[in-house]
Motif scaffolding. Sequence first.
Motif, short mmCIF file in Angstrom:
data_model
loop_
_atom_site.label_atom_id
_atom_site.label_comp_id
_atom_site.label_asym_id
_atom_site.label_seq_id
_atom_site.Cartn_x
_atom_site.Cartn_y
_atom_site.Cartn_z
N GLY A 266 2.13 -2.10 -4.59
CA GLY A 266 0.95 -2.18 -5.30
C GLY A 266 0.44 -3.67 -4.94
N LYS A 267 1.22 -4.84 -5.00
CA LYS A 267 0.95 -6.07 -4.97
C LYS A 267 0.22 -6.19 -3.27
N ALA A 268 1.03 -5.64 -2.35
CA ALA A 268 0.64 -5.82 -1.03
C ALA A 268 -0.73 -5.14 -0.51
N LEU A 269 -0.99 -3.76 -1.39
CA LEU A 269 -2.32 -3.13 -1.05
C LEU A 269 -3.26 -3.87 -1.76
N ALA A 270 -3.21 -4.72 -2.82
CA ALA A 270 -4.19 -5.28 -3.49
C ALA A 270 -4.54 -6.65 -2.53
N GLN A 274 -8.10 -7.68 -0.09
CA GLN A 274 -8.81 -9.04 -0.44
C GLN A 274 -8.60 -10.08 0.67
N ARG A 275 -7.78 -10.04 1.29
CA ARG A 275 -7.48 -11.18 2.39
C ARG A 275 -8.32 -10.81 3.83
N GLU A 276 -8.95 -11.86 4.09
CA GLU A 276 -9.82 -11.67 5.29
C GLU A 276 -9.20 -12.24 6.24
N LEU A 277 -9.26 -11.80 7.51
CA LEU A 277 -8.86 -12.52 8.80
C LEU A 277 -9.46 -11.95 9.97
N PHE A 278 -9.70 -12.53 11.01
CA PHE A 278 -10.52 -12.08 12.15
C PHE A 278 -11.90 -11.37 11.78
N VAL A 292 1.07 0.52 5.56
CA VAL A 292 0.31 1.17 4.23
C VAL A 292 0.93 2.60 4.05
N ALA A 293 0.78 3.37 5.25
CA ALA A 293 1.08 4.81 5.25
C ALA A 293 2.56 4.88 5.12
N ASP A 294 3.47 4.16 5.64
CA ASP A 294 4.95 4.40 5.77
C ASP A 294 5.59 4.05 4.48
N MET A 295 4.89 2.91 3.77
CA MET A 295 5.37 2.45 2.65
C MET A 295 5.27 3.50 1.33
N ILE A 344 3.30 -8.43 4.81
CA ILE A 344 1.77 -8.34 4.70
C ILE A 344 1.10 -9.66 3.83
N PHE A 345 2.04 -10.32 3.15
CA PHE A 345 1.53 -11.58 2.41
C PHE A 345 1.57 -12.59 3.53
N GLY A 346 2.67 -12.46 4.47
CA GLY A 346 2.74 -13.73 5.62
C GLY A 346 3.36 -14.67 4.91
N GLY A 347 3.07 -16.08 5.26
CA GLY A 347 3.64 -17.22 4.54
C GLY A 347 3.61 -17.36 3.08
#
Length: 388
Positions: A266-270, A274-278, A292-295, A344-347
């Motif tokens: 749930g935390k990773a999906l949220a 909201q995280r933007e890149l490229f 997401v689908a696998d989890m 997904i959260f990276g660093g």
Amino acid sequence: MGLFHAEHENVLRTFYGQERSEYGRILESLAAFLETQVAAGSAGFDADGGGIREVRTKLFGQGLCRIPFDSHGGMSLPFGIYALAMELVGAADAPTAMSMAIHNTVADGVHRFGTPSQKESVLPDLISGRRLAAFALTEPSSGSDARSMRTTAVGLGTDYVINGSKTFITNAGEADVYLVFARSEKGYSAFLVDRSVPGMTVGDEIPKLGMRGSRTAEVRFEDCRVPAESMLGDDGEAFEHAKAMLNGSRIIMGSICVGIARTAYGKALAYSVQRELFKQRLADLQITREKVADMRTEITSGRLLCLYASRLRELGLDYSSEAAQAKILSTEMAVRVCDRVIQIFGGHGYTDAEVHRHWRDARLLTIGEGASEVLRMLIAGMEVAGSG
Ligand SMILES: Cc1cc2nc3c(=O)[nH]c(=O)nc-3n(C[C@H](O)[C@H](O)[C@H](O)COP(=O)(O)OP(=O)(O)OC[C@H]3O[C@@H](n4cnc5c(N)ncnc54)[C@H](O)[C@@H]3O)c2cc1C
């Protein structure tokens, strides 16, 4: 999304038909309690390495441990409802869930194997949570190979004298009653030992990677004299009794992991929306969607296998293989999911305890209560024996 959601409604519908509304109400009210009273403290328990005592008391007050028992104050609800309840507790705070699950394993042992007088004197306090229990099997030199334990119980008149030491014992130091396994003349026996008995001492807390809110310590026995009536079940049969207790417990460890995975996911999906890149959302990158689908798929499969094994138990069928399968699938699934969540959260995932604590909590449960390797041997052993 709340702890109790549409997926739970749907599993209640498919597994429990007519009673689903009643069970749904119980789980929904537990989830509301967990959200306000437990989940909020979870980060603090991880940081401080303790502190779940108060929360555990509140959950006992909510009747959590009464759910699966059919006497001495139990609620007589199906084991699968207990598994779903423990999934919700695991989603709110994993160490609390583990502490309570181990407590209930001991209560289950007394319920199954206790004498009428043990049941009268011990069970009401355990089921209501007035007293806390610990399960003491592992020793410094024996974990998976529990039969090589060194702790002994020697009969002396109407008493037994216990010598030896147990390690990694959850709830040690906080528990009022310890279910202690020892070698006896007839093989292996188990004893319900009160914390006040002279000769039993609890060591310092053992620091841990995760599950930090729950207390883990060594318990030592030096000429610890207990009355013969404190033996639980048949003399020499303690391993058979432990196996019966651990079958149920394995489903619950699986369910706790489904809860851990669900919260981390749930935390990773949220975060991903909201995280933007490229110049786009992380969630819109195809490779994130695959994660997401696998989890999501793996969490559903863990929950269903835990409920299937629970249902077999409710119907009085042999469920030892399915309990082991449920534990392997769900605990390894939770480790994989929580690992992907960090990715997904990276660093930020690697440095923020609010992200990586879920992986640290889940990691224990592929080891405790039957490590994955041991459970694979058990499942394969049954398969091969059945095909010969
Ligand atoms: C935080 C925590 C809480 C715990 N709580 C409790 C508790 O409340 N009560 C209690 O009694 N115990 C408890 N334990 C102990 C736990 O159940 C043991 O750690 C577990 O059974 C593994 O035993 P071990 O650590 O001695 O590892 P070992 O048994 O020495 O295993 C080492 C490795 O060998 C693997 N292995 C084992 N058998 C085989 C095999 N046949 N083939 C190949 N590989 C194998 C294992 O899977 C593991 O990877 C707890 C442990 C921890 C860390």
